[in-house]
Design a protein around this motif. Structure first.
Motif, PDB file in Angstrom:
ATOM      1  N   PHE A  99      -3.540 -51.688 -70.923  1.00 50.21           N
ATOM      2  CA  PHE A  99      -4.311 -52.487 -71.881  1.00 50.21           C
ATOM      3  C   PHE A  99      -5.785 -52.560 -71.479  1.00 50.21           C
ATOM      4  N   GLY A 100      -6.057 -52.605 -70.185  1.00 51.42           N
ATOM      5  CA  GLY A 100      -7.445 -52.631 -69.734  1.00 51.42           C
ATOM      6  C   GLY A 100      -8.199 -51.391 -70.179  1.00 51.42           C
ATOM      7  N   ARG A 101      -7.582 -50.222 -70.017  1.00 47.17           N
ATOM      8  CA  ARG A 101      -8.236 -48.979 -70.433  1.00 47.17           C
ATOM      9  C   ARG A 101      -8.375 -48.906 -71.948  1.00 47.17           C
ATOM     10  N   LEU A 102      -7.349 -49.396 -72.688  1.00 42.23           N
ATOM     11  CA  LEU A 102      -7.426 -49.391 -74.149  1.00 42.23           C
ATOM     12  C   LEU A 102      -8.627 -50.183 -74.635  1.00 42.23           C
ATOM     13  N   PHE A 103      -8.756 -51.426 -74.149  1.00 39.56           N
ATOM     14  CA  PHE A 103      -9.843 -52.275 -74.642  1.00 39.56           C
ATOM     15  C   PHE A 103     -11.202 -51.842 -74.098  1.00 39.56           C
ATOM     16  N   GLU A 104     -11.228 -51.267 -72.912  1.00 36.26           N
ATOM     17  CA  GLU A 104     -12.483 -50.778 -72.355  1.00 36.26           C
ATOM     18  C   GLU A 104     -13.005 -49.585 -73.153  1.00 36.26           C
ATOM     19  N   ARG A 105     -12.102 -48.698 -73.549  1.00 30.51           N
ATOM     20  CA  ARG A 105     -12.533 -47.485 -74.257  1.00 30.51           C
ATOM     21  C   ARG A 105     -12.789 -47.719 -75.733  1.00 30.51           C
ATOM     22  N   TYR A 106     -12.003 -48.581 -76.352  1.00 31.33           N
ATOM     23  CA  TYR A 106     -12.043 -48.663 -77.814  1.00 31.33           C
ATOM     24  C   TYR A 106     -12.343 -50.062 -78.353  1.00 31.33           C
ATOM     25  N   GLY A 107     -12.563 -51.060 -77.501  1.00 28.18           N
ATOM     26  CA  GLY A 107     -12.877 -52.399 -77.966  1.00 28.18           C
ATOM     27  C   GLY A 107     -14.372 -52.569 -78.170  1.00 28.18           C
ATOM     28  N   ASP A 108     -14.755 -53.413 -79.160  1.00 33.06           N
ATOM     29  CA  ASP A 108     -16.180 -53.625 -79.403  1.00 33.06           C
ATOM     30  C   ASP A 108     -16.624 -55.057 -79.129  1.00 33.06           C
ATOM     31  N   GLY A 109     -15.723 -55.889 -78.603  1.00 32.33           N
ATOM     32  CA  GLY A 109     -16.128 -57.227 -78.195  1.00 32.33           C
ATOM     33  C   GLY A 109     -16.007 -58.294 -79.261  1.00 32.33           C
ATOM     34  N   ARG A 110     -15.783 -57.905 -80.534  1.00 35.75           N
ATOM     35  CA  ARG A 110     -15.649 -58.937 -81.562  1.00 35.75           C
ATOM     36  C   ARG A 110     -14.267 -59.580 -81.482  1.00 35.75           C
ATOM     37  N   ARG A 111     -14.167 -60.817 -81.933  1.00 39.34           N
ATOM     38  CA  ARG A 111     -12.878 -61.496 -81.963  1.00 39.34           C
ATOM     39  C   ARG A 111     -11.992 -60.874 -83.013  1.00 39.34           C
ATOM     40  N   SER A 112     -10.797 -60.447 -82.600  1.00 40.25           N
ATOM     41  CA  SER A 112      -9.890 -59.789 -83.533  1.00 40.25           C
ATOM     42  C   SER A 112      -9.328 -60.733 -84.583  1.00 40.25           C
ATOM     43  N   THR A 162     -11.193 -64.025 -75.080  1.00 40.30           N
ATOM     44  CA  THR A 162     -10.350 -63.395 -76.086  1.00 40.30           C
ATOM     45  C   THR A 162     -10.387 -61.893 -75.889  1.00 40.30           C
ATOM     46  N   LEU A 163      -9.445 -61.192 -76.492  1.00 42.45           N
ATOM     47  CA  LEU A 163      -9.408 -59.735 -76.371  1.00 42.45           C
ATOM     48  C   LEU A 163     -10.314 -59.090 -77.421  1.00 42.45           C
ATOM     49  N   PRO A 164     -10.849 -57.910 -77.126  1.00 43.18           N
ATOM     50  CA  PRO A 164     -11.773 -57.265 -78.061  1.00 43.18           C
ATOM     51  C   PRO A 164     -11.092 -56.784 -79.339  1.00 43.18           C
ATOM     52  N   HIS A 165     -11.910 -56.554 -80.337  1.00 37.68           N
ATOM     53  CA  HIS A 165     -11.496 -55.926 -81.583  1.00 37.68           C
ATOM     54  C   HIS A 165     -11.469 -54.419 -81.354  1.00 37.68           C
ATOM     55  N   LEU A 166     -10.367 -53.761 -81.723  1.00 41.06           N
ATOM     56  CA  LEU A 166     -10.250 -52.317 -81.564  1.00 41.06           C
ATOM     57  C   LEU A 166     -10.935 -51.616 -82.731  1.00 41.06           C
ATOM     58  N   GLN A 167     -11.820 -50.678 -82.402  1.00 37.83           N
ATOM     59  CA  GLN A 167     -12.666 -50.075 -83.428  1.00 37.83           C
ATOM     60  C   GLN A 167     -11.967 -48.970 -84.209  1.00 37.83           C
ATOM     61  N   GLU A 168     -10.947 -48.344 -83.621  1.00 38.23           N
ATOM     62  CA  GLU A 168     -10.238 -47.243 -84.279  1.00 38.23           C
ATOM     63  C   GLU A 168      -8.737 -47.520 -84.269  1.00 38.23           C
ATOM     64  N   SER A 169      -8.026 -46.836 -85.170  1.00 39.15           N
ATOM     65  CA  SER A 169      -6.575 -47.020 -85.261  1.00 39.15           C
ATOM     66  C   SER A 169      -5.787 -45.819 -84.769  1.00 39.15           C
ATOM     67  N   MET A 170      -6.301 -44.626 -84.957  1.00 37.40           N
ATOM     68  CA  MET A 170      -5.584 -43.405 -84.601  1.00 37.40           C
ATOM     69  C   MET A 170      -6.316 -42.750 -83.426  1.00 37.40           C
TER      70      MET A 170
END
Length: 276
Positions: free
Chosen positions: A151-164, A109-117
């Motif tokens: 998308f790879g860079r987005l989730f690598e930089r700002y994803g925390d691994g939790r299921r969204s 699954t894709l990571p949960h994004l930790q920030e919005s802005m």
């Protein structure tokens, strides 16, 4: 003398290359998004102007220097305020695109994004270029590379691994009621009926929903019905039939809520589905 552009213009379409990914190009002179959710990741690149966006109880003015992102099912709203124009490009990444990207990245699954802005000029440039390439749909290999890169860079930089797909901290009672609302969204559910199933008064139920979800039960049910209407429209159902099947009283009610929450009409959405 040239005529001054004073209206709103939107283009909405589904990517032929990536099933489950939709794209929007919007140019607003006057439009506010009411509180709503999407069953998709949302990524928006502002080209000019801006708006004040609320997401995860954070309110911030977003312009060309900020990338807006949100996880599936997160409540959001936007108001233009004193901004005279808001021109932006947006991605909506739903299933099966979520599953496809997860497989590309070697995860379930894709990571949960930790920030919005996100004040990330590099990502803004990558998503802006990706949107323009997908709009032309001409170079398959380039499009695939840009999708994986952005998308790879987005989730690598700002994803925390939790299921969204599982919002954190949701009350168990609310989770059960939401499951019931998803199952019976086309029925004429009443507040008293939902409160009785939860063993609460109507007043207690409203307070519980607002604390855990940020919306009233009715507002949340509207979002469930909008997502259901999108499901029927993607499959070619008529507008009126989609409205009734989703639980709206008529097509006019669907039009009102759809436009207010998504910035486009159900007809635009259906036309994009047919074209895709």
């Amino acid at each position: 003398m040239a005529r001054r552009h004073t209206g709103n213009h939107t283009s909405y379409w589904h990517s032929r290359r990536i099933p489950g990914m939709s794209l929007l190009r919007a140019d607003f002179r006057h439009h506010d998004y009411g509180s709503h959710t999407h069953d998709a990741y949302v990524i928006a690149v502002t080209e000019s102007g801006g708006a004040e966006i609320r997401n995860r109880n954070v309110v911030r003015k977003v312009g060309a220097a900020t990338l807006f992102v949100s996880n599936p099912d997160e409540r959001q709203s936007a108001r233009m305020g004193d901004s005279g124009r808001w021109r932006y490009r947006a991605f909506y990444l739903a299933q099966p695109a979520i599953g496809d990207l997860a497989r590309r990245f070697g995860t379930n699954t894709l990571p949960h994004l930790q920030e919005s802005m996100l004040d990330d000029g590099d990502l803004i440039g990558r998503f802006d270029r990706l949107h323009r390439v997908l709009e032309t749909e001409q170079d398959d290999l380039l499009a695939d590379e840009l999708v994986a890169d952005a998308f790879g860079r987005l989730f690598e930089r700002y994803g925390d691994g939790r299921r969204s797909k599982i919002p954190a901290g949701r009350d168990a009672v609310v989770s059960r009621l939401i499951a019931l609302m998803r199952e019976r969204h086309a029925e004429n559910l009443s507040l008293d009926q939902l409160a009785g199933l939860a063993g609460l008064t109507s007043f207690q139920l409203i307070g519980l929903f607002k604390r855990t979800v940020g919306l009233t039960p009715h507002a949340y049910l509207v979002h469930i019905r909008l997502n259901a209407a999108c499901h029927f429209l993607r499959r070619g159902h008529l507008l009126a039939d989609s409205a009734l099947a989703a639980g709206f009283c008529d097509q006019a009610a669907l039009n009102k809520h759809f436009r207010r929450c998504y910035g486009i009409t159900p007809l635009q959405f259906a036309q994009a589905a047919r074209a895709g």
